[in-house]
Design a protein around this motif. Structure first.
Motif, PDB file in Angstrom:
ATOM      1  N   LYS A 117       3.701 -10.973  10.881  1.00 41.84           N
ATOM      2  CA  LYS A 117       3.502 -10.932   9.432  1.00 41.84           C
ATOM      3  C   LYS A 117       4.255  -9.753   8.831  1.00 41.84           C
ATOM      4  CE  LYS A 117      -0.918  -8.590  10.302  1.00 41.84           C
ATOM      5  NZ  LYS A 117      -2.383  -8.663  10.178  1.00 41.84           N
ATOM      6  N   GLN A 118       4.721  -9.919   7.624  1.00 44.60           N
ATOM      7  CA  GLN A 118       5.416  -8.867   6.890  1.00 44.60           C
ATOM      8  C   GLN A 118       4.399  -7.995   6.161  1.00 44.60           C
ATOM      9  OE1 GLN A 118       8.685  -8.169   6.735  1.00 44.60           O
ATOM     10  NE2 GLN A 118       9.389  -9.903   7.985  1.00 44.60           N
ATOM     11  N   SER A 119       4.676  -6.696   6.113  1.00 48.88           N
ATOM     12  CA  SER A 119       3.770  -5.788   5.392  1.00 48.88           C
ATOM     13  C   SER A 119       4.058  -5.840   3.893  1.00 48.88           C
ATOM     14  CB  SER A 119       3.961  -4.353   5.888  1.00 48.88           C
ATOM     15  OG  SER A 119       5.197  -3.826   5.433  1.00 48.88           O
ATOM     16  N   GLY A 120       3.124  -5.283   3.116  1.00 48.97           N
ATOM     17  CA  GLY A 120       3.355  -5.124   1.685  1.00 48.97           C
ATOM     18  C   GLY A 120       4.355  -4.006   1.432  1.00 48.97           C
ATOM     19  N   ARG A 121       4.672  -3.788   0.162  1.00 48.04           N
ATOM     20  CA  ARG A 121       5.674  -2.779  -0.199  1.00 48.04           C
ATOM     21  C   ARG A 121       5.251  -1.374   0.215  1.00 48.04           C
ATOM     22  NH1 ARG A 121       7.486  -0.946  -6.307  1.00 48.04           N
ATOM     23  NH2 ARG A 121       8.849   0.773  -5.642  1.00 48.04           N
ATOM     24  N   ASP A 142      -3.480  19.561  -0.732  1.00 47.39           N
ATOM     25  CA  ASP A 142      -3.262  18.640  -1.844  1.00 47.39           C
ATOM     26  C   ASP A 142      -1.884  17.975  -1.756  1.00 47.39           C
ATOM     27  OD1 ASP A 142      -4.265  17.360  -4.124  1.00 47.39           O
ATOM     28  OD2 ASP A 142      -3.182  18.703  -5.465  1.00 47.39           O
ATOM     29  N   ALA A 143      -1.551  17.526  -0.549  1.00 49.09           N
ATOM     30  CA  ALA A 143      -0.230  16.933  -0.307  1.00 49.09           C
ATOM     31  C   ALA A 143      -0.241  15.439  -0.611  1.00 49.09           C
ATOM     32  CB  ALA A 143       0.182  17.153   1.141  1.00 49.09           C
ATOM     33  N   GLU A 144       0.921  14.933  -1.048  1.00 45.81           N
ATOM     34  CA  GLU A 144       1.042  13.515  -1.389  1.00 45.81           C
ATOM     35  C   GLU A 144       2.365  12.955  -0.887  1.00 45.81           C
ATOM     36  OE1 GLU A 144       0.542  13.096  -5.585  1.00 45.81           O
ATOM     37  OE2 GLU A 144      -1.625  13.471  -5.504  1.00 45.81           O
ATOM     38  N   ALA A 145       2.365  11.668  -0.514  1.00 46.33           N
ATOM     39  CA  ALA A 145       3.595  10.986  -0.100  1.00 46.33           C
ATOM     40  C   ALA A 145       3.299   9.502   0.042  1.00 46.33           C
ATOM     41  CB  ALA A 145       4.112  11.551   1.215  1.00 46.33           C
ATOM     42  N   ILE A 146       4.364   8.706   0.017  1.00 45.57           N
ATOM     43  CA  ILE A 146       4.237   7.257   0.208  1.00 45.57           C
ATOM     44  C   ILE A 146       5.272   6.807   1.233  1.00 45.57           C
ATOM     45  CG2 ILE A 146       4.471   4.977  -0.870  1.00 45.57           C
ATOM     46  CD1 ILE A 146       3.574   6.184  -3.500  1.00 45.57           C
ATOM     47  N   ILE A 147       4.823   6.000   2.208  1.00 42.53           N
ATOM     48  CA  ILE A 147       5.739   5.335   3.140  1.00 42.53           C
ATOM     49  C   ILE A 147       5.918   3.902   2.642  1.00 42.53           C
ATOM     50  CG2 ILE A 147       6.131   4.606   5.518  1.00 42.53           C
ATOM     51  CD1 ILE A 147       4.295   6.878   6.413  1.00 42.53           C
ATOM     52  N   GLU A 148       7.164   3.539   2.355  1.00 41.43           N
ATOM     53  CA  GLU A 148       7.449   2.214   1.823  1.00 41.43           C
ATOM     54  C   GLU A 148       8.042   1.313   2.901  1.00 41.43           C
ATOM     55  OE1 GLU A 148       9.925   3.008  -1.580  1.00 41.43           O
ATOM     56  OE2 GLU A 148       8.172   3.162  -2.881  1.00 41.43           O
ATOM     57  N   LYS A 149       7.890   0.012   2.708  1.00 43.00           N
ATOM     58  CA  LYS A 149       8.398  -0.986   3.650  1.00 43.00           C
ATOM     59  C   LYS A 149       9.895  -0.746   3.902  1.00 43.00           C
ATOM     60  CE  LYS A 149       8.933  -5.987   4.248  1.00 43.00           C
ATOM     61  NZ  LYS A 149       8.737  -7.314   3.614  1.00 43.00           N
ATOM     62  N   GLY A 150      10.265  -0.718   5.185  1.00 41.30           N
ATOM     63  CA  GLY A 150      11.669  -0.518   5.558  1.00 41.30           C
ATOM     64  C   GLY A 150      12.068   0.925   5.743  1.00 41.30           C
ATOM     65  N   ASP A 151      11.176   1.876   5.359  1.00 43.90           N
ATOM     66  CA  ASP A 151      11.477   3.291   5.593  1.00 43.90           C
ATOM     67  C   ASP A 151      11.593   3.569   7.087  1.00 43.90           C
ATOM     68  OD1 ASP A 151      11.539   4.038   2.966  1.00 43.90           O
ATOM     69  OD2 ASP A 151       9.542   4.945   2.931  1.00 43.90           O
ATOM     70  N   LYS A 152      12.570   4.395   7.450  1.00 41.14           N
ATOM     71  CA  LYS A 152      12.656   4.920   8.810  1.00 41.14           C
ATOM     72  C   LYS A 152      12.722   6.430   8.669  1.00 41.14           C
ATOM     73  CE  LYS A 152      14.418   0.688  10.786  1.00 41.14           C
ATOM     74  NZ  LYS A 152      15.534  -0.067  11.387  1.00 41.14           N
ATOM     75  N   ILE A 153      11.557   7.057   8.848  1.00 44.25           N
ATOM     76  CA  ILE A 153      11.346   8.453   8.475  1.00 44.25           C
ATOM     77  C   ILE A 153      11.352   9.355   9.700  1.00 44.25           C
ATOM     78  CG2 ILE A 153       9.705  10.079   7.439  1.00 44.25           C
ATOM     79  CD1 ILE A 153       8.616   7.641   5.834  1.00 44.25           C
ATOM     80  N   ALA A 154      12.131  10.445   9.638  1.00 44.95           N
ATOM     81  CA  ALA A 154      12.080  11.496  10.655  1.00 44.95           C
ATOM     82  C   ALA A 154      11.240  12.637  10.107  1.00 44.95           C
ATOM     83  CB  ALA A 154      13.480  11.982  10.985  1.00 44.95           C
TER      84      ALA A 154
END
Length: 640
Positions: A316-320, A340-352
């Motif tokens: 199955k594919q994930s949401g955005r 108080d840190a914030e961030a978003i991981i989006e579909k297709g991200d390849k994060i180091a």
């Protein structure tokens, strides 16, 4: 320096080296490379004399000093603090220091000309060996490898294995041998420490031999590459990237020679078959057969760079939005990680996710993976997200009685045996190796099995903590290809910069207890970050990024007017520092003169006191000169 001639080393019936030759010259920076099992570590152990060759010789000058870092040093134990352990490198200076202290103590109760002469000789030798600065040097090396001032007073036994290995590396570097032999020196270092070690080794006067799977590190340090392959040692006159280009060229030539020779052999065989049936041509046929038998055959080129021939599958594919982090605060008793840190991981991200050890990379990764819930704030997983989490501790979840292949089959039944064997082959398990039981594997082998399992999961989100540990360069390349063709989302912690640069399209780093984001590759991030550091030096009081910003923007260059003021202030500081150095040097000279005065020289107590003051002034001069160099570099950067 070192000459290896016709070296043969056999293990049972197998020849690890077969009449191999290699000559190591002064000042060379060498990368010793090759697939696992080709004998790289064995060769280093033969050079230092731990193993004896079956035949052949390794010769070197008698007075040549060797410094050997190997993974066996993890077992070194001591209850002394790490500064003391590192300073064990200065064997003669430590001996002289003890003798000088004993002589000074003896002079308090027993004054003789003989003792005074002995003390003078010992002090002269101690100064000639730069004994007054050895503690400063030890602090400098330990700081470069990531130890704080407080750490230097902690016992070695209180550190984890990786940090103990750093101490052993510091000790070897402080010995300043003629040749350094480093077996996987970056294994237990974070990125800042690896970068520091690169600079240190490039400036090191002696020769260096490095065994490493870190391609980026090798490219930065070495000027020679030696490949251990099929029992031979082949030298390439350049770094790792040069080796790849040169080897490809040599293989192209070899492939052409092989094809030409095979064509000639086929032609000769056809002629032999034709002539053999005729009595008048039989002698000619026999001559050609003998010629073929004597022909030195050219080998075909082996493919040392296997490609990925399996595909990731997820149902199955994930949401955005894969993971959303809101107002995350994470603290430990001794350190605040996130506030108080914030961030978003989006579909297709390849994060180091990068940074120094102790900054919270693994903690943040566990929060993202849901393995750590002890924090304030909200970590929300998005629609249809299915994840797999790879970390070293997951070795414990392997079923010890399972065979390797069975372990993967039970975890990923939708994959065929051929696909699973292909994955295992990528991680060095070939042939009957796949039928080994998990319980007989080493720690590194178990780690590779756990990684192979992670890659077979029905997951559209991969969370990977140091996946390249225990992998050779070929296996790292396989992992890179696998992640590049993965259509899901990835977040990874690794200190292998070549790996990061080839898989990541975003960089995360923790700064000021916030998650900062750079939208690009690792190489692009390094260029940006180097520029940012220079700008921060030029403008120490830089405005803080706004709270809602998700990625840092480069600090603007200071106006020329501010730059002029900055230069004026720095030059004033430099002048003051030069005056302080001159005053300290003058004070040290006066103390040196006092020690030669009969009134001091004949009074043991005064002599000891004056000697201690002299050592203190020498240390202060060293430290101040180091600050002067740093300040001078800042001025040069601003003036350029």
């Amino acid at each position: 320096m070192i000459s290896i001639n016709n070296l043969t080393f056999e293990i049972g019936a197998r020849a690890l080296y077969d009449e191999a030759n290699w000559h190591i010259k002064p000042g060379e920076k060498i990368g010793l490379i090759g697939a696992n099992g080709t004998g790289k570590t064995t060769l280093l152990k033969m050079i230092v004399g731990e193993y004896k060759p079956t035949s052949g010789s390794i010769s070197m000058a008698k007075d040549l000093t060797l410094g050997y870092l190997n993974q066996d040093l993890l077992s070194y134990a001591s209850e002394k603090n790490i500064l003391h352990v590192a300073m064990e490198a200065f064997e003669r200076q430590n001996q002289l220091h003890t003798e000088i202290e004993n002589l000074l103590k003896k002079l308090e109760t027993e004054y003789t000309e003989e003792l005074l002469h002995k003390l003078s000789d010992k002090q002269s030798e101690f100064e000639a060996l730069d004994g007054y600065s050895i503690e400063y040097k030890a602090h400098e090396i330990l700081a470069g490898l990531g130890f704080s001032e407080a750490d230097t007073h902690r016992q070695l036994s209180t550190f984890s294995g990786g940090w103990r290995m750093r101490v052993m590396l510091a000790k070897i570097l402080l010995q300043a041998p003629d040749i350094l032999l480093l077996d996987e020196p970056t294994n237990h270092l974070d990125l800042p420490s690896i970068q520091w070690l690169e600079d240190y080794l490039k400036a090191f006067d002696g020769a260096v031999i490095i065994v490493s799977h870190d391609r980026w590190f090798l490219d930065k340090v070495i000027n020679r590459t030696v490949e251990s392959r099929k029992g031979k040692l082949t030298v390439y006159a350049g770094n790792y990237s040069f080796y790849l280009e040169e080897k490809a060229l040599r293989e192209e030539i070899q492939r052409g020679e092989f094809k030409n020779q095979q064509s000639k052999i086929r032609q000769e065989e056809r002629l032999i078959e034709r002539f053999r049936a005729k009595a008048s041509k039989a002698k000619m046929a026999q001559s050609r057969i003998k010629m073929l038998d004597k022909m030195e055959r050219v080998d075909d080129v082996d493919d040392d760079n296997p490609s990925v021939n399996f595909t990731f599958r997820f149902s199955k594919q994930s949401g955005r939005h894969v993971v959303t982090l809101e107002h995350i605060t994470k603290k430990y008793p001794a350190i605040d990680i996130l506030n108080d840190a914030e961030a978003i991981i989006e579909k297709g991200d390849k994060i180091a996710l990068i940074g120094a050890n102790g900054r919270g990379k693994s903690t943040l990764l566990r929060i993202v993976a849901g393995a750590d819930t002890d924090y304030i704030g909200k970590c929300e997983t998005g629609h249809n997200v299915s994840q797999t989490f790879f970390a070293q501790h997951q070795l414990e979840s392997l079923h010890l009685e399972n065979e390797i292949l069975r372990e993967l089959q039970s975890f990923a039944p939708r994959h065929t045996e051929t696909e699973l064997r292909s994955i295992l082959g990528s991680f060095l398990f070939t042939g009957d190796d796949v039928f080994k039981k998990i319980k007989v594997l080493s720690g590194g082998e178990k780690s590779r099995v756990a990684l192979a399992k992670a890659l077979t999961a029905d997951a559209n989100f991969l969370v990977l903590d140091e996946p390249t540990n225990h992998l050779d360069i070929q296996s790292v390349n396989i992992l890179i290809q696998a992640i590049q063709q993965f259509e899901g989302t990835v977040i990874v912690v690794s200190h292998d910069r070549y790996f990061l640069d080839n898989v990541a399209n975003k960089i995360w780093f923790i700064e000021d207890q916030k998650i900062k984001i750079y939208p690009g590759t690792y190489a692009e991030y390094e260029v940006w970050n180097a520029k940012r550091k220079i700008e921060q030096k030029a403008a120490p009081v830089a405005p803080q990024p706004k709270k809602e910003e998700k990625k840092p923007e480069p600090v603007k260059q200071p106006q020329s007017e501010n730059k002029t003021q900055q230069l004026k202030k720095l030059n004033q500081d430099l002048a003051k520092m030069e005056q302080q150095i001159a005053e300290l040097e003058k004070a040290a000279t006066e103390l040196e003169t006092k020690m030669a005065d009969d009134k001091i020289y004949t009074d043991a107590a005064k002599l000891k006191e004056t000697n201690a003051a002299y050592q203190q002034r020498q240390n202060e001069v060293k430290a101040l000169k180091q600050k002067w160099e740093t300040l001078a570099e800042q001025i040069l950067e601003l003036e350029s």
